[in-house]
Design an enzyme around this catalytic site. Structure first.
Site, PDB file in Angstrom:
ATOM      1  N   HIS A 121       5.782   3.749  10.735  1.00 41.85           N
ATOM      2  CA  HIS A 121       6.770   2.976  10.835  1.00 41.85           C
ATOM      3  C   HIS A 121       5.497   2.193   9.233  1.00 41.85           C
ATOM      4  O   HIS A 121       4.114   2.318   9.754  1.00 41.85           O
ATOM      5  CB  HIS A 121       6.472   0.911  11.709  1.00 41.85           C
ATOM      6  CG  HIS A 121       6.445  -0.060  10.805  1.00 41.85           C
ATOM      7  ND1 HIS A 121       5.934  -0.953  10.373  1.00 41.85           N
ATOM      8  CD2 HIS A 121       7.618  -0.182  10.351  1.00 41.85           C
ATOM      9  CE1 HIS A 121       6.164  -1.656  10.232  1.00 41.85           C
ATOM     10  NE2 HIS A 121       7.385  -1.786   9.924  1.00 41.85           N
ATOM     11  N   HIS A 167       4.536  -2.300   0.462  1.00 42.11           N
ATOM     12  CA  HIS A 167       4.516  -3.316   1.558  1.00 42.11           C
ATOM     13  C   HIS A 167       5.200  -4.288   0.478  1.00 42.11           C
ATOM     14  O   HIS A 167       3.967  -5.333   0.191  1.00 42.11           O
ATOM     15  CB  HIS A 167       3.661  -3.802   2.548  1.00 42.11           C
ATOM     16  CG  HIS A 167       4.477  -4.198   4.140  1.00 42.11           C
ATOM     17  ND1 HIS A 167       3.803  -5.278   4.692  1.00 42.11           N
ATOM     18  CD2 HIS A 167       5.941  -4.455   4.297  1.00 42.11           C
ATOM     19  CE1 HIS A 167       4.884  -6.081   5.766  1.00 42.11           C
ATOM     20  NE2 HIS A 167       5.472  -5.279   5.258  1.00 42.11           N
TER      21      HIS A 167
END
Length: 566
Positions: A121, A167
């Site tokens: 992830h 991110h």
């Protein structure tokens, strides 16, 4: 130097030597076994072969196998093993708890949906989810470990003319997409030859998708899996996809793309779009960066055609999401919270969905420290892609490492048949399942901390007070933790304790072992851990290496243990 100081250093030096190399002696049960399988203090080839059959439960060991062991450990004056040599063999790297072969031995010819897949992830993050750097280093480390699914979040860069990986909506520093792609190509098959899935979280503008399509096709070339149809009716097998790269993301909405392009009222088209000949067959050298100045504002069907595994988020409720379409297979993503909520009322429905489709589970957004969740919830409902923050550490990640030590550490573990049975669908919540087998675990002793004291952070001048925790992680009915007594002031603790674990679903059970030093004034100090798939444990007496918090193997720290199934 004064005489008194000279004397002090001599004493200190001798003290350190005394504790750095403590004498390791065979436990009483090992001595008893040696006496049973030896004569006049020597174990011959035939006696060792019998020991391998009767105690170690080896599969048809030959006299040649026994002779090789003797040749590697015998004292030069003997033709067989004395007690010391026998003990050294048992406690050596040639006697591990899992098969030493790094070759996949599960059936690898079934569809991808029939396997648990080692999944990362936010694979590009070096630390926490808010402020850490984005880098290719964690991607490389994950691939070296055997991770088979890498996640990249794609965003326009600051000038809106290229693509970064980061991110989004956080303070993470970006890394160029092309660097990530090149790193994946270089390290994809270092640890395993089975396919790597790249899951893309697409935050791109329509004009950047042709650029991404060109980056992907030119970087991976012929190793990029390009399906012939728009959406797969059934997934190919890992065997058929060896050494290939698979792209998975949500296909772009071309109607919205066209509207966005029109709204920009852009009349000029710089460069040209990829044509069919530039699709999946060309590549650029690894040492060149990519920037062809393509400013195309047209929708890019080539980008859409690169998507082998379609990620979909059907409109409507959870029932719509879990509906099985006989004409296509997809990937569905759920957060850990949504999964935990869904399994309460739709456990069997999720299992049925995962028999044909892929389910990816990811950490909840509150895990800003890059911690992880209990992977067993996903696995026991058939979820193939339980996505973890691989840069962290802790019990959950240790379980993930343990699961994928199975099947030769190839990154794909075949799901148990009961999760694939389309007739009677497995109910993970069932509490009255019968016990299939009982695992008996004996913890004899541990050794090696004095050699690795700098890495284990123990005081070389103060022998620790060690105890071991032995735990089963699996379906709720099987989960239990037991603990040995504490052995005080000893670098080589001898416990000689046995524990029995009745297992209702041994196929999903993991054996977790952790050693700590007991501390009366503060939190117990960590001494090492490992996690092993119960389904692949080698029976008999084995040397079990321990790992640090991050999952790296210690050079010397190990336990001597015995595994039996009753």
């Amino acid at each position: 130097m004064s005489r008194s100081n000279h004397t002090y250093f001599q004493v200190c030096f001798c003290f350190r030597r005394r504790f750095k190399a403590p004498v390791s002696e065979a436990p009483a049960e090992i001595k008893t076994l040696f006496e049973q399988y030896s004569e006049n203090g020597i174990m011959t080839v035939d006696q060792l072969q019998r020991f391998l059959i009767e105690v170690q439960k080896e599969d048809k060991p030959t006299r040649e196998d026994a002779q090789r062991i003797i040749d590697g450990f015998k004292h030069f004056r003997h033709t067989g093993l004395n007690l010391d040599a026998f003990f050294k063999y048992l406690f050596s790297v040639v006697n591990p708890p899992l098969s030493p072969s790094l070759v996949a031995h599960h059936d690898m010819a079934a569809p991808l949906s029939h396997y648990f897949i080692y999944t990362g992830h936010n694979s590009y993050l070096t630390g926490n989810q808010l402020t850490s750097d984005c880098s290719v280093v964690p991607i490389i480390n994950a691939l070296k470990r055997g991770v088979r699914a890498i996640e990249l979040d794609l965003w326009p860069n600051a000038t809106k003319d290229n693509v970064d990986v980061l991110h989004g909506r956080a303070l993470t520093t970006p890394v160029k997409l092309i660097k990530c792609l090149k790193s994946i190509k270089k390290y994809a098959f270092v640890a395993s030859e089975y396919p790597v899935v790249i899951t893309l979280e697409d935050h791109l503008t329509p004009d950047l998708r042709p650029k991404v399509a060109k980056m992907v096709t030119r970087t991976f070339g012929d190793i990029l899996f390009c399906p012939g149809s728009e959406c797969l009716k059934e997934f190919p097998s890992p065997e058929s996809l060896k050494r290939q790269i698979i792209i998975s993301t949500k296909p772009p909405n071309e109607d919205l793309d066209r509207k966005e392009v029109k709204d920009k009222e852009t009349s000029s088209v710089g460069g040209k779009a990829l044509d069919e000949e530039e699709g999946c067959g060309k590549e650029v050298p690894d040492d060149k960066d990519f920037d062809d100045g393509d400013k195309s504002q047209l929708p890019a069907p080539e980008y859409k055609h690169l998507i082998a595994i379609h990620a979909e988020q059907p409109k409507g409720g959870l029932d719509d999401c879990l509906r099985v379409d006989p004409d296509k297979v997809i990937r569905l993503s759920l957060s850990e919270q949504k999964l935990e909520k869904a399994v309460v009322t739709r456990g069997k429905q999720i299992v049925r969905f995962t028999q044909h489709n892929l389910l990816r589970v990811y950490p909840k957004g509150q895990r800003v420290d890059s911690s992880n969740y209990n992977p067993m919830i996903g696995w026991m409902h058939g979820a193939q892609m339980v996505a973890f923050n691989m840069q962290g550490f802790g019990r959950s990640l240790w379980l993930m490492h343990g699961m994928f030590r199975a099947n030769g550490s190839c990154g794909y573990v075949k799901k148990p048949d009961f999760l694939l049975n389309s007739g009677e669908v497995f109910d993970p919540k069932a509490r009255l399942l019968p016990v299939k087998k009982t695992l008996k675990v004996t913890v004899y002793m541990g050794d090696g901390w004095c050699y690795d004291f700098r890495k284990t952070h123990f005081d070389i001048c103060s022998p620790p007070d060690f105890y071991a925790k032995v735990e089963i992680a699996g379906v709720p009915a099987d989960c239990v933790m037991k603990k040995t007594k504490t052995i005080k002031d000893n670098w080589v603790p001898v416990w000689n304790e046995a524990f029995e674990f009745p297992l209702t679903v041994p196929e999903l059970a993991l054996l977790r072992i952790e050693v700590n030093e007991y501390d009366t004034t503060s939190r117990d100090d960590f001494g090492g851990q490992t996690c092993l798939p119960v389904s692949e444990l080698r029976r008999g007496i084995r040397a079990v290496p321990l790992f640090n918090r991050e999952g790296a193997k210690y050079k010397s720290v190990k336990l001597l243990m015995r595994f039996d199934f009753l």
